[in-house]
Design a protein around this motif. Sequence first.
Motif, PDB file in Angstrom:
ATOM      1  N   GLU A  44      -0.941 -12.488  -3.489  1.00 52.96           N
ATOM      2  CA  GLU A  44      -2.201 -12.810  -2.608  1.00 52.96           C
ATOM      3  C   GLU A  44      -3.249 -12.568  -3.768  1.00 52.96           C
ATOM      4  O   GLU A  44      -4.154 -13.523  -3.782  1.00 52.96           O
ATOM      5  CB  GLU A  44      -2.484 -12.099  -1.499  1.00 52.96           C
ATOM      6  N   ARG A  45      -3.340 -11.711  -4.596  1.00 53.51           N
ATOM      7  CA  ARG A  45      -4.098 -11.538  -5.646  1.00 53.51           C
ATOM      8  C   ARG A  45      -4.142 -12.602  -6.714  1.00 53.51           C
ATOM      9  O   ARG A  45      -5.158 -13.303  -7.036  1.00 53.51           O
ATOM     10  CB  ARG A  45      -4.161 -10.099  -6.519  1.00 53.51           C
ATOM     11  N   HIS A  69       1.119  -2.483   5.909  1.00 59.55           N
ATOM     12  CA  HIS A  69       2.195  -3.152   5.609  1.00 59.55           C
ATOM     13  C   HIS A  69       3.224  -3.206   7.093  1.00 59.55           C
ATOM     14  O   HIS A  69       4.186  -3.976   6.988  1.00 59.55           O
ATOM     15  CB  HIS A  69       3.012  -2.421   4.642  1.00 59.55           C
ATOM     16  N   ARG A 102      -4.001  -2.041   2.849  1.00 57.30           N
ATOM     17  CA  ARG A 102      -3.214  -3.035   3.648  1.00 57.30           C
ATOM     18  C   ARG A 102      -2.228  -2.342   4.714  1.00 57.30           C
ATOM     19  O   ARG A 102      -1.767  -1.351   4.324  1.00 57.30           O
ATOM     20  CB  ARG A 102      -2.480  -4.016   2.783  1.00 57.30           C
ATOM     21  N   ASP A 113       0.911  -8.076  -2.253  1.00 53.65           N
ATOM     22  CA  ASP A 113      -0.429  -8.054  -2.548  1.00 53.65           C
ATOM     23  C   ASP A 113      -0.509  -8.775  -4.090  1.00 53.65           C
ATOM     24  O   ASP A 113      -1.481  -9.262  -4.263  1.00 53.65           O
ATOM     25  CB  ASP A 113      -0.616  -6.498  -2.618  1.00 53.65           C
ATOM     26  N   GLU A 127     -12.094  -4.193  -0.788  1.00 58.10           N
ATOM     27  CA  GLU A 127     -10.681  -3.703  -0.915  1.00 58.10           C
ATOM     28  C   GLU A 127     -10.479  -2.701   0.053  1.00 58.10           C
ATOM     29  O   GLU A 127     -11.037  -1.470   0.005  1.00 58.10           O
ATOM     30  CB  GLU A 127     -10.775  -3.170  -2.403  1.00 58.10           C
ATOM     31  N   ARG A 171       4.137  -4.337  -2.301  1.00 55.63           N
ATOM     32  CA  ARG A 171       3.210  -4.609  -3.194  1.00 55.63           C
ATOM     33  C   ARG A 171       3.332  -5.918  -3.757  1.00 55.63           C
ATOM     34  O   ARG A 171       2.450  -6.452  -4.286  1.00 55.63           O
ATOM     35  CB  ARG A 171       3.351  -3.532  -4.227  1.00 55.63           C
TER      36      ARG A 171
END
Length: 154
Positions: free
Chosen positions: A60-61, A103, A101, A57, A98, A54
Amino acid sequence: MLRFRPKLGSERNSEWRCCFCLHVRTGTILLGTWHLMLHLIALGFLAAIVRDPRLLDELERDSAPVPNWSDVARGNEAIPTPLSNVEPPPSSFPQHVESPRDHSLIYHDVDVGALVTVCTLAITFMLIYGAALGKPAHLLPFFCLQIFDFAITV
């Protein structure tokens, strides 16, 4: 005609100096140590991603420029325009959906990154070993790696 010059004496001491008045061997060891620290930081980062995917993530966010254009419109409500009350036409292209993902792709990328980092770490160890013990054959792989990196960058 070539003259033989002995390596002893004060005039020859400055001949083997490089940046910051360091000896070439000392500069090479410092450069290798710097690369070694960077590779260890990269391996730590990759280990953190393997432990908790995570984190990628969140990175990237945080690095996304504008995730949702409606957030931009809400921030500019102080200055109304004639078009602010008009609904935009529906688009056939999804903006930011959204989706969960996968992984497994991340783990594949992390495995390849870890393999490359460990290989370059070994080449850096060879650089430090070769510079410390005066074995020039151990310096060549690092030099080739730097040339390859320069060629890819260009």
